[in-house]
Motif scaffolding. Structure first.
Motif, PDB file in Angstrom:
ATOM      1  N   SER A  87       0.848  -1.365   0.069  1.00  0.00           N
ATOM      2  CA  SER A  87      -0.065  -0.006  -0.038  1.00  0.00           C
ATOM      3  C   SER A  87       1.072   1.293   0.144  1.00  0.00           C
ATOM      4  CB  SER A  87      -0.857   0.023   1.051  1.00  0.00           C
ATOM      5  OG  SER A  87      -0.247  -0.082   2.414  1.00  0.00           O
ATOM      6  N   ALA A  88       0.328   2.116  -0.705  1.00  0.00           N
ATOM      7  CA  ALA A  88       0.951   3.576  -0.931  1.00  0.00           C
ATOM      8  C   ALA A  88       0.974   4.099   0.641  1.00  0.00           C
ATOM      9  CB  ALA A  88       0.504   4.242  -2.099  1.00  0.00           C
ATOM     10  N   GLN A  89       1.975   4.868   0.845  1.00  0.00           N
ATOM     11  CA  GLN A  89       2.111   5.683   2.166  1.00  0.00           C
ATOM     12  C   GLN A  89       2.753   7.160   2.084  1.00  0.00           C
ATOM     13  OE1 GLN A  89       1.073   3.817   5.301  1.00  0.00           O
ATOM     14  NE2 GLN A  89       0.133   2.669   3.904  1.00  0.00           N
ATOM     15  N   ASN A  90       2.362   8.037   2.671  1.00  0.00           N
ATOM     16  CA  ASN A  90       3.061   9.354   2.555  1.00  0.00           C
ATOM     17  C   ASN A  90       3.726   9.749   1.148  1.00  0.00           C
ATOM     18  OD1 ASN A  90       2.384   9.460   5.366  1.00  0.00           O
ATOM     19  ND2 ASN A  90       4.115   8.374   5.885  1.00  0.00           N
ATOM     20  N   THR A  91       2.775   9.754   0.127  1.00  0.00           N
ATOM     21  CA  THR A  91       3.046  10.014  -1.158  1.00  0.00           C
ATOM     22  C   THR A  91       4.349   9.414  -1.838  1.00  0.00           C
ATOM     23  OG1 THR A  91       2.637  12.310  -0.774  1.00  0.00           O
ATOM     24  CG2 THR A  91       3.691  12.057  -2.668  1.00  0.00           C
ATOM     25  N   THR A  92       5.389   9.215  -1.260  1.00  0.00           N
ATOM     26  CA  THR A  92       6.652   8.436  -1.930  1.00  0.00           C
ATOM     27  C   THR A  92       7.159   7.187  -1.264  1.00  0.00           C
ATOM     28  OG1 THR A  92       8.407   9.669  -0.303  1.00  0.00           O
ATOM     29  CG2 THR A  92       7.770  10.637  -2.640  1.00  0.00           C
ATOM     30  N   GLN A  93       6.282   6.906  -0.269  1.00  0.00           N
ATOM     31  CA  GLN A  93       6.487   5.444   0.447  1.00  0.00           C
ATOM     32  C   GLN A  93       5.528   4.220   0.173  1.00  0.00           C
ATOM     33  OE1 GLN A  93       6.652   6.748   4.525  1.00  0.00           O
ATOM     34  NE2 GLN A  93       8.097   7.839   4.257  1.00  0.00           N
ATOM     35  N   ALA A  94       5.965   3.184   0.381  1.00  0.00           N
ATOM     36  CA  ALA A  94       5.078   2.082   0.194  1.00  0.00           C
ATOM     37  C   ALA A  94       5.318   1.119   1.249  1.00  0.00           C
ATOM     38  CB  ALA A  94       5.442   1.248  -1.243  1.00  0.00           C
ATOM     39  N   LEU A  95       4.328   0.533   1.863  1.00  0.00           N
ATOM     40  CA  LEU A  95       4.319  -0.461   2.947  1.00  0.00           C
ATOM     41  C   LEU A  95       4.091  -1.795   2.424  1.00  0.00           C
ATOM     42  CD1 LEU A  95       4.667  -0.855   5.943  1.00  0.00           C
ATOM     43  CD2 LEU A  95       2.079  -0.685   5.997  1.00  0.00           C
ATOM     44  N   TYR A  96       5.113  -2.726   2.500  1.00  0.00           N
ATOM     45  CA  TYR A  96       5.023  -4.056   1.843  1.00  0.00           C
ATOM     46  C   TYR A  96       4.927  -4.899   3.158  1.00  0.00           C
ATOM     47  CZ  TYR A  96       7.172  -1.948  -2.122  1.00  0.00           C
ATOM     48  OH  TYR A  96       7.545  -1.271  -3.303  1.00  0.00           O
ATOM     49  N   ARG A  97       3.785  -5.906   2.945  1.00  0.00           N
ATOM     50  CA  ARG A  97       3.448  -7.030   4.234  1.00  0.00           C
ATOM     51  C   ARG A  97       3.430  -8.244   3.631  1.00  0.00           C
ATOM     52  NH1 ARG A  97      -0.835  -9.670   5.821  1.00  0.00           N
ATOM     53  NH2 ARG A  97      -1.267  -9.885   7.909  1.00  0.00           N
ATOM     54  N   TYR A  98       3.932  -9.154   4.483  1.00  0.00           N
ATOM     55  CA  TYR A  98       4.024 -10.699   4.191  1.00  0.00           C
ATOM     56  C   TYR A  98       3.612 -11.385   5.645  1.00  0.00           C
ATOM     57  CZ  TYR A  98       5.573 -15.132   2.610  1.00  0.00           C
ATOM     58  OH  TYR A  98       5.655 -16.594   2.461  1.00  0.00           O
ATOM     59  N   GLU A  99       2.780 -12.303   5.232  1.00  0.00           N
ATOM     60  CA  GLU A  99       2.449 -13.210   6.471  1.00  0.00           C
ATOM     61  C   GLU A  99       3.132 -14.502   6.474  1.00  0.00           C
ATOM     62  OE1 GLU A  99      -1.373 -14.719   8.710  1.00  0.00           O
ATOM     63  OE2 GLU A  99      -1.496 -12.768   7.563  1.00  0.00           O
ATOM     64  N   PHE A 100       3.795 -14.784   7.483  1.00  0.00           N
ATOM     65  CA  PHE A 100       4.362 -15.983   7.946  1.00  0.00           C
ATOM     66  C   PHE A 100       3.697 -17.135   8.157  1.00  0.00           C
ATOM     67  CE2 PHE A 100       7.699 -12.818   7.454  1.00  0.00           C
ATOM     68  CZ  PHE A 100       8.781 -13.437   6.422  1.00  0.00           C
ATOM     69  N   ALA A 101       3.798 -18.543   8.435  1.00  0.00           N
ATOM     70  CA  ALA A 101       3.061 -19.340   9.049  1.00  0.00           C
ATOM     71  C   ALA A 101       2.885 -19.276  10.393  1.00  0.00           C
ATOM     72  CB  ALA A 101       3.538 -20.763   8.382  1.00  0.00           C
ATOM     73  N   ASN A 102       4.077 -18.981  11.309  1.00  0.00           N
ATOM     74  CA  ASN A 102       4.039 -18.987  12.512  1.00  0.00           C
ATOM     75  C   ASN A 102       4.349 -17.502  13.098  1.00  0.00           C
ATOM     76  OD1 ASN A 102       4.228 -21.707  12.897  1.00  0.00           O
ATOM     77  ND2 ASN A 102       5.979 -21.873  12.043  1.00  0.00           N
ATOM     78  N   PRO A 103       3.897 -17.254  14.312  1.00  0.00           N
ATOM     79  CA  PRO A 103       4.346 -16.072  14.905  1.00  0.00           C
ATOM     80  C   PRO A 103       5.574 -15.461  14.787  1.00  0.00           C
ATOM     81  CG  PRO A 103       2.831 -16.932  16.438  1.00  0.00           C
ATOM     82  CD  PRO A 103       3.478 -18.036  15.186  1.00  0.00           C
ATOM     83  N   ILE A 104       6.049 -14.047  14.285  1.00  0.00           N
ATOM     84  CA  ILE A 104       7.283 -13.585  14.238  1.00  0.00           C
ATOM     85  C   ILE A 104       7.715 -12.402  15.342  1.00  0.00           C
ATOM     86  CG2 ILE A 104       7.605 -14.188  12.096  1.00  0.00           C
ATOM     87  CD1 ILE A 104       7.147 -11.056  11.258  1.00  0.00           C
ATOM     88  N   GLY A 105       6.616 -11.874  16.010  1.00  0.00           N
ATOM     89  CA  GLY A 105       6.626 -10.992  17.016  1.00  0.00           C
ATOM     90  C   GLY A 105       5.405 -10.987  17.661  1.00  0.00           C
ATOM     91  N   GLN A 106       5.285  -9.633  18.389  1.00  0.00           N
ATOM     92  CA  GLN A 106       4.005  -9.581  19.275  1.00  0.00           C
ATOM     93  C   GLN A 106       4.010  -8.049  19.534  1.00  0.00           C
ATOM     94  OE1 GLN A 106       4.534 -11.899  22.873  1.00  0.00           O
ATOM     95  NE2 GLN A 106       5.340 -10.264  24.030  1.00  0.00           N
ATOM     96  N   ALA A 107       2.734  -7.508  19.809  1.00  0.00           N
ATOM     97  CA  ALA A 107       2.501  -6.112  20.252  1.00  0.00           C
ATOM     98  C   ALA A 107       1.222  -6.346  21.279  1.00  0.00           C
ATOM     99  CB  ALA A 107       2.277  -5.397  19.106  1.00  0.00           C
ATOM    100  N   LYS A 108       1.640  -5.473  22.265  1.00  0.00           N
ATOM    101  CA  LYS A 108       0.398  -5.728  23.443  1.00  0.00           C
ATOM    102  C   LYS A 108       0.003  -6.991  23.751  1.00  0.00           C
ATOM    103  CE  LYS A 108      -0.813  -0.852  22.153  1.00  0.00           C
ATOM    104  NZ  LYS A 108      -1.795  -0.281  21.791  1.00  0.00           N
TER     105      LYS A 108
END
Length: 152
Positions: free
Chosen positions: A91-112
């Motif tokens: 997805s395009a972000q802030n005019t000149t940036q792009a956010l790339y996302r890839y989902e792995f089979a297992n958890p790679i991190g956490q938040a809250k």
């Protein structure tokens, strides 16, 4: 004289921004093609900046509420490359940036306390001149791998 110099500098910065690659006007397939080229030619300083920015945002700490990786750090370079090459969404972000996302089979991190399986990678394409073909490697050395973090 100082006012004139400031005006010229401001106009040159504005003109430079007008010629930057604007991600908001590009389809995801084109943004993915740019990422594949960047993946093949990114230099050490680009990778070092990515790791520094991500570390500064807390992605490698073991505690806190911020998104952080729980996989060993030696796996992250390959995971970032996988994200660049095989992003499931872009997805395009802030005019000149792009956010790339890839989902792995297992958890790679956490938040809250929530397990996260996806990796997000923010890339800034502003140094790439508008109209550059996705397979042109001549300007890729200036693209910025801004930050990577686990995400939903």
């Amino acid at each position: 004289m100082l006012i004139l110099r400031s005006l010229i500098l401001g106009l040159s910065l504005l003109a430079g921004a007008a010629h930057a690659l604007e991600t908001t006007h590009l389809p995801p397939a084109t943004l993915k093609a740019y990422a594949a080229t960047l993946n093949s030619v990114a230099g050490n300083s680009q990778w070092q900046q990515l790791w520094k920015r991500s570390r500064d945002q807390g992605a490698f700490t073991h505690q806190g509420e911020q998104p952080r990786f729980t996989v060993s750090q030696d796996k992250l370079p390959d995971m970032v490359r996988t994200t660049l090459l095989n992003a499931s969404s872009v997805s395009a972000q802030n005019t000149t940036q792009a956010l790339y996302r890839y989902e792995f089979a297992n958890p790679i991190g956490q938040a809250k306390g929530i397990a996260l399986k996806a990796m997000c990678l923010l890339v800034d394409w502003r140094s790439l001149p508008s109209g550059t073909p996705p397979d042109d490697t001549s300007h890729m050395g200036n693209a910025s791998l801004l930050q990577t973090y686990p995400c939903l």
